[in-house]
Design a protein around this motif. Structure first.
Motif, PDB file in Angstrom:
ATOM      1  N   HIS A   1      47.150  45.042  36.799  1.00  0.00           N
ATOM      2  CA  HIS A   1      45.867  44.462  37.191  1.00  0.00           C
ATOM      3  C   HIS A   1      44.824  44.521  36.080  1.00  0.00           C
ATOM      4  CE1 HIS A   1      45.696  48.728  38.036  1.00  0.00           C
ATOM      5  NE2 HIS A   1      44.383  48.668  38.099  1.00  0.00           N
TER       6      HIS A   1
ATOM      7  N   GLN B   1      40.543  47.430  28.234  1.00  0.00           N
ATOM      8  CA  GLN B   1      39.943  47.469  29.562  1.00  0.00           C
ATOM      9  C   GLN B   1      40.502  48.653  30.347  1.00  0.00           C
ATOM     10  OE1 GLN B   1      41.040  44.364  32.297  1.00  0.00           O
ATOM     11  NE2 GLN B   1      38.913  44.073  32.909  1.00  0.00           N
TER      12      GLN B   1
ATOM     13  N   ASP C   1      52.951  35.081  41.626  1.00  0.00           N
ATOM     14  CA  ASP C   1      53.571  35.196  42.932  1.00  0.00           C
ATOM     15  C   ASP C   1      52.606  34.644  43.963  1.00  0.00           C
ATOM     16  OD1 ASP C   1      54.687  35.918  45.281  1.00  0.00           O
ATOM     17  OD2 ASP C   1      55.240  37.947  44.639  1.00  0.00           O
TER      18      ASP C   1
ATOM     19  N   LYS D   1      42.316  41.602  40.252  1.00  0.00           N
ATOM     20  CA  LYS D   1      43.590  41.659  40.957  1.00  0.00           C
ATOM     21  C   LYS D   1      43.685  42.876  41.852  1.00  0.00           C
ATOM     22  CE  LYS D   1      46.104  39.299  37.344  1.00  0.00           C
ATOM     23  NZ  LYS D   1      46.599  39.623  36.004  1.00  0.00           N
ATOM     24  N   ASP D   2      42.972  43.912  41.515  1.00  0.00           N
ATOM     25  CA  ASP D   2      43.030  45.123  42.327  1.00  0.00           C
ATOM     26  C   ASP D   2      41.835  45.986  41.943  1.00  0.00           C
ATOM     27  OD1 ASP D   2      43.884  47.271  43.946  1.00  0.00           O
ATOM     28  OD2 ASP D   2      45.980  46.793  43.553  1.00  0.00           O
ATOM     29  N   VAL D   3      41.705  47.146  42.611  1.00  0.00           N
ATOM     30  CA  VAL D   3      40.689  48.098  42.164  1.00  0.00           C
ATOM     31  C   VAL D   3      41.172  48.735  40.867  1.00  0.00           C
ATOM     32  CG1 VAL D   3      39.765  48.603  44.444  1.00  0.00           C
ATOM     33  CG2 VAL D   3      41.711  49.902  43.587  1.00  0.00           C
ATOM     34  N   ALA D   4      40.285  49.456  40.188  1.00  0.00           N
ATOM     35  CA  ALA D   4      40.654  49.989  38.881  1.00  0.00           C
ATOM     36  C   ALA D   4      41.806  50.980  38.965  1.00  0.00           C
ATOM     37  CB  ALA D   4      39.445  50.655  38.221  1.00  0.00           C
ATOM     38  N   PHE D   5      41.814  51.800  40.011  1.00  0.00           N
ATOM     39  CA  PHE D   5      42.865  52.817  40.120  1.00  0.00           C
ATOM     40  C   PHE D   5      43.604  52.692  41.450  1.00  0.00           C
ATOM     41  CE2 PHE D   5      39.156  54.770  37.924  1.00  0.00           C
ATOM     42  CZ  PHE D   5      39.664  54.705  36.630  1.00  0.00           C
ATOM     43  N   PRO D   6      44.590  51.827  41.498  1.00  0.00           N
ATOM     44  CA  PRO D   6      45.279  51.611  42.786  1.00  0.00           C
ATOM     45  C   PRO D   6      45.937  52.877  43.332  1.00  0.00           C
ATOM     46  CG  PRO D   6      45.884  49.943  41.181  1.00  0.00           C
ATOM     47  CD  PRO D   6      45.105  50.972  40.441  1.00  0.00           C
TER      48      PRO D   6
ATOM     49  N   LEU E   1      35.793  45.444  35.957  1.00  0.00           N
ATOM     50  CA  LEU E   1      36.718  44.357  36.299  1.00  0.00           C
ATOM     51  C   LEU E   1      36.012  43.081  36.752  1.00  0.00           C
ATOM     52  CD1 LEU E   1      39.692  46.219  38.017  1.00  0.00           C
ATOM     53  CD2 LEU E   1      39.315  45.675  35.632  1.00  0.00           C
TER      54      LEU E   1
ATOM     55  N   ARG F   1      34.730  39.349  36.333  1.00  0.00           N
ATOM     56  CA  ARG F   1      35.180  38.212  35.512  1.00  0.00           C
ATOM     57  C   ARG F   1      34.159  37.957  34.420  1.00  0.00           C
ATOM     58  NH1 ARG F   1      39.860  36.840  34.791  1.00  0.00           N
ATOM     59  NH2 ARG F   1      40.310  38.857  35.654  1.00  0.00           N
TER      60      ARG F   1
ATOM     61  N   LEU G   1      49.256  37.892  46.731  1.00  0.00           N
ATOM     62  CA  LEU G   1      49.388  39.282  46.311  1.00  0.00           C
ATOM     63  C   LEU G   1      48.366  39.653  45.242  1.00  0.00           C
ATOM     64  CD1 LEU G   1      51.126  41.660  46.997  1.00  0.00           C
ATOM     65  CD2 LEU G   1      52.638  41.048  45.116  1.00  0.00           C
ATOM     66  N   GLU G   2      48.185  38.755  44.263  1.00  0.00           N
ATOM     67  CA  GLU G   2      47.236  39.096  43.208  1.00  0.00           C
ATOM     68  C   GLU G   2      45.910  38.365  43.373  1.00  0.00           C
ATOM     69  OE1 GLU G   2      49.150  39.013  39.354  1.00  0.00           O
ATOM     70  OE2 GLU G   2      49.749  41.077  39.774  1.00  0.00           O
TER      71      GLU G   2
ATOM     72  N   THR H   1      42.636  31.365  37.803  1.00  0.00           N
ATOM     73  CA  THR H   1      41.543  32.220  37.356  1.00  0.00           C
ATOM     74  C   THR H   1      40.253  31.777  38.017  1.00  0.00           C
ATOM     75  OG1 THR H   1      42.655  32.371  35.243  1.00  0.00           O
ATOM     76  CG2 THR H   1      40.379  33.121  35.323  1.00  0.00           C
TER      77      THR H   1
END
Ligand code: HEM
Ligand SMILES: [Cu+2]
Lengths: 334, 565
Positions: free
Chosen positions: A28, A34, B17, B120-125, B199, B201, B528-529, B534
């Protein structure tokens, strides 16, 4: 920047045909930078929460110390500043070796990294070892926390002698200054009348400098108070509460106090064991992290392109060190 | 299943995906070990809903006991005084620590925050999943205490009740549970702060963030700065109880009032942990359903930050009667009033947003309107309590109970509104508008019936947490209990409405409400993502780019917001 982000974003897609640029780059994130920045910011925030966790205890310490300094001065006499000092040096050195290990990881020097982590780990072991010697010593004298505090009289005398030996000069100076050396210098359990006498005497000596009457006076009869030159109605009872009731005469670190004149000494040991204990748990966690980094370094995971975990683990270790740098003077020296 | 913006050819590149997150993998393990923020959010939502039901059952038991005035004299009471104390304690502890605090941020925030950022996700999944399991563990411990001497101290765990010799042993479990829940909340906040910082954009500046994110960000700041202090307080409580440390015990020279300071130093900011995310959702819903740009964006954004910071310096208003010095009381009272200013700024901005808007009274908007009424009353009665002279009279009466239920249930109302608002996005189905509206009206009536009488009896002197009471108050108690049954009925309707929609609901369009924040520019449910391409950030409250398309029963954007590849 925007271009770079977009192109790498497209090809770093999950299960994408090209896969990731770098196996260490989580899906991600767009770039390694980053990811690194996220890790760094996250770690700093986490460290902030750790500081605040200890902050509650530091607050407690500050409140109690300002209201009942005698408890802390007396308690500090029971701690061994030499062992504490050695532990401080041990942690400082280990912080240095940790920083050095991070540098090695950045330069891709695996040997140096392993050595640095190894020494840091040993520092942790040394620290905990000395700490357990100290704890055992305290327990053997019955210096437990709160309700379990139960110093034996024999041990009391012994501890005081011990302290006398160590602080011979400062103690003498204090005696001379306070002029109370005769009444409670020996450290043996005094009978209660004698104890009261000595409290009153030393309090009498200090009285002129004090605005508020010392807490130690709270139990005395009105006659005795007048005899000592106090206005009985101005002496507050139940001086234990922190909310502004009478605090006792603030002794300096050189004043020699005995258990008879200091009430609630167990609170010193409560806060001492809580703070150093919580710190000890953090040292253990830090050692686990360093052990894990060591294993990964053995596997050769780190190099100039990827050393983030070593860097973050190092930050954590420095914080653990830093907290001790505050604990040491607060408990052992002042 | 073409994307909204490029109907002709699939916009997504071959690499991505495109299966939606619900269908990307199957089986319980794929959920329990997922790192996907959307699935974690849904798991939180399920867990929190179950715990909300349990907390609600305890509340109904409390209210049912209070139908009768002379419980203490009853020959064979169904609910004894001991049980009663446990019920209100568990009700409070569950609702505060397990339901409301994680409610909006952990469940809905987790789901929408990364999508709103185009990430796509939080910084620390992994940390995110860890937070969820810490939530589970903390909850399990708190519930386990039921079987090992349930706690009866009230949710505030005041010493010396909570640490005395004969305080229940379940204390240790509950307090450990609350400690772990606290750290779950810290890690969620930490994750969100880093995500919002790092994160976004390119082109998504701070002032293009949806206001929900400003609110979540401010909440996260409080979580990080306040919760560790609660953590250490609870640790001290545990060692106090198990090892007789004496910190808060006068018998050992300790001070119980200091516990109150520590507790409220966290728990007052915690009330803003509870309300700020709700205020964030409000800004989204009010603007979207008024079809008008949010009024005073910057004021709302900064007022969130201001509330977060002011919230730290008012805790003493819970302790006006604790023997605090008059000077401290005065200062805390003055500071308390200052907190009301940013709260009021928000309310006025929402009203100004609605002014001359074309308001659509769909279910999320109904909840938002209820919130303005409920929070208005809750916040204004807070000022009565912040006033020294009146608080001496009102402290520890039902007036306080009514005050905090008005504010905290305000959060619950917005949580419901938010669930309806994001439901189509989360599950890809539309719920039945009529059922949703009926449920929300029942809840609103039931709520006011329950708590308005409590203001009256509180101001007449009915103390809180009493099992037996003077008969003059009975009429208010009966009204209040009836209100709670009406609310229970409303909840049943809401549950029915949402559950049946999962099977029978119409398929949701990508953008059913005509919102412009990024989560509405991906499919419902999202892949999923999160995006098949973009996303491009824009002003989230500018609705000119959207037009209603009767064919898809939803809105589509005229200019594409997601570029391919
Ligand atoms: C608008 C500004 C607010 C003001 C001025 C205010 C003021 C107060 C005051 C002075 C008290 C103490 C009353 C007493 O015990 O005598 C109180 C209690 C309380 N407030 Fe507020 N409040 C405000 C908003 C909120 C919000 C937004 C929440 C939660 C979402 C909240 C939750 C609570 C709770 C839970 C208690 C009682 C805790 C307890 O004793 O169990 N308040 N409030
Ligand atoms: Cu408050």
């Amino acid at each position: 920047m925007a271009d770079a982000v977009q192109t790498s974003g497209a090809s770093a897609g999950h299960e994408g045909p090209h896969g990731h640029h770098d196996p260490n780059l989580a899906h991600h994130f767009d770039t390694m930078e980053q990811q690194f920045e996220c890790g760094k910011l996250g770690m700093w925030l986490f460290l902030a929460t750790e500081v605040l966790l200890f902050g509650g205890l530091f607050c407690w310490y500050a409140i109690w110390r300002s209201n009942h300094p005698e408890v802390f001065v007396y308690g500090a006499q029971k701690l061994d500043w030499k062992l504490g000092g050695i532990n401080t040096i041990v942690l400082l050195v280990s912080s240095f070796t940790m920083a050095w290990a991070v540098g090695c990881a950045q330069r891709g020097n695996r040997q140096g990294l392993l050595l640095g982590l190894g020494i840091t780990f040993l520092g942790g072991i040394g620290f905990m070892g000395i700490k357990s010697v100290e704890y055992t010593e305290k327990f053997s004298h019955g210096y437990y926390w709160g309700g379990s505090y139960n110093p034996t009289h024999h041990e009391e005398g012994h501890a005081a002698d011990h302290a006398d030996g160590e602080h011979a000069e400062t103690a003498d100076a204090a005696h001379a200054e306070a002029g109370a050396a005769d009444s409670h210098g020996d450290g043996h359990a005094a009978d209660s009348a004698h104890g009261e006498e000595s409290v009153a005497d030393s309090a009498g000596e200090l009285a002129p400098q004090e605005v508020r009457p010392p807490a130690a006076l709270a139990g005395l009869s009105a006659e005795r108070l007048t005899e000592l030159g106090y206005e009985p109605s101005k002496v507050l009872l139940a001086a234990e509460a922190p909310g502004g009731l009478a605090a006792s005469a603030p002794p300096t670190s050189e004043t020699k106090l005995s258990a008879e004149e200091v009430r609630n000494v167990h609170l010193f040991f409560s806060i001492y064991f809580c703070m150093t204990g919580l710190h000890g748990i953090h040292v253990l966690i830090g050692m686990a992290v360093i052990g894990w980094l060591f294993v990964r370094a053995l596997r050769g995971d780190f190099g100039p392109g990827y050393f983030e975990p070593v860097d973050l683990g190092g930050l954590y270790w420095h914080l653990v060190d830093l907290i001790w740098i505050y604990l040491f003077p607060l408990f052992y020296l002042i | 299943m073409s994307t909204l913006n490029a109907p002709a050819a699939p916009a997504y590149a071959t690499a991505v995906d495109t299966r939606n997150y619900l269908k990307a993998s199957y089986g319980p393990v794929s959920w329990l070990l997922t790192l996907d923020h959307k699935r974690i959010g849904v798991m939180y939502l399920v867990g929190i809903s179950v715990m909300f039901l349990l907390g609600g059952i305890f509340a109904l038991l409390v209210r049912t006991t209070l139908l009768f005035a002379n419980n203490a004299e009853a020959v064979d009471p169904l609910i004894t005084a001991e049980l009663y104390n446990r019920f209100f304690t568990l009700h409070g502890a569950i609702m505060v620590f397990i339901v409301i605090i994680p409610g909006i941020p952990a469940a809905l925030g987790n789901f929408v925050l990364p999508i709103m950022l185009g990430a796509k996700d939080v910084a620390f999944p992994r940390v995110n999943l860890l937070s969820f399991y810490m939530w589970m563990l903390g909850t399990a411990l708190a519930l386990a205490s039921l079987f090992f001497g349930a706690v009866d101290t009230g949710w505030t765990f005041y010493t010396p009740y909570s640490t005395s010799e004969n305080s229940p042993s379940g204390m240790i479990l509950v307090v450990t549970g609350a400690f772990i829940l606290g750290f779950s909340s810290v890690f969620t906040g930490l994750n969100f702060i880093v995500t919002i910082h790092q994160l976004r954009r390119p082109g998504q500046t701070w002032f293009r963030l949806p206001l929900f994110l400003w609110a979540i960000y401010s909440t996260a700041v409080i979580q990080i700065l306040a919760t560790p202090v609660l953590g250490i307080t609870l640790l001290l409580l545990i060692v106090e109880k198990t090892m007789k440390m004496g910190f808060f015990n006068p018998a050992y020279g300790g001070d119980p009032v200091l516990f109150q300071h520590f507790f409220w130093f966290y728990s007052h900011p915690a009330v803003y942990i509870m309300i700020l995310p709700a205020m964030g959702v409000m800004s989204e819903i009010i603007s979207v359903f008024s079809r008008k740009h949010i009024f005073g964006y910057r004021f709302i954004a900064w007022s969130s930050v201001a509330i977060a910071l002011f919230g730290f310096i008012v805790w003493g208003h819970h302790m006006f009667t604790s023997g605090q010095s008059a000077l401290m009381n005065t200062i805390f009272s003055a500071l308390t009033f200052s907190v009301a200013v940013p709260s009021a700024i928000k309310v006025f901005n929402w009203l100004a947003t609605m002014y001359k808007g074309s308001i659509a009274l769909q279910t999320p908007m109904l909840y938002a309107l209820w919130f303005i009424w409920i929070f208005g009353i809750g916040g204004l009665t807070g000022l009565f309590l912040g006033t020294l002279a009146t608080d001496i009279h009102l402290h520890d009466t039902y007036f306080v109970v009514a005050h905090f239920h008005y504010v905290m249930a305000g959060t619950i109302f917005v949580l419901f509104g938010a669930i309806h608002y994001w439901w189509p996005k989360m599950f890809g189905r539309m719920y039945d508008e009529r059922q949703g509206a009926i449920a929300s009206i029942l809840l609103f009536i039931g709520f006011n019936l329950t708590f308005l009488p409590q203001f009256v009896m509180g101001s007449q002197g009915m103390p809180r947490r009493y099992y037996s009471y003077d008969e003059v108050y009975q009429v208010y108690h009966v009204l209040s209990s009836v209100g709670s049954y009406v609310m229970a009925a409303g909840l049943l309707v809401m549950g029915y409405c949402l559950f049946t929609s999962l099977k029978r609901g119409a398929k949701a369009p990508d953008n059913p409400w005509g919102s412009n924040s990024l989560e509405w520019h991906t499919t419902s449910p999202p892949p999923l993502e999160n995006f098949n391409g973009t996303p491009v950030a824009d002003d989230p409250y500018d609705y000119h780019n959207l037009e209603w398309d009767p064919q898809i029963q939803g809105f589509r954007s005229k200019k594409p917001m997601v570029t391919s590849g």
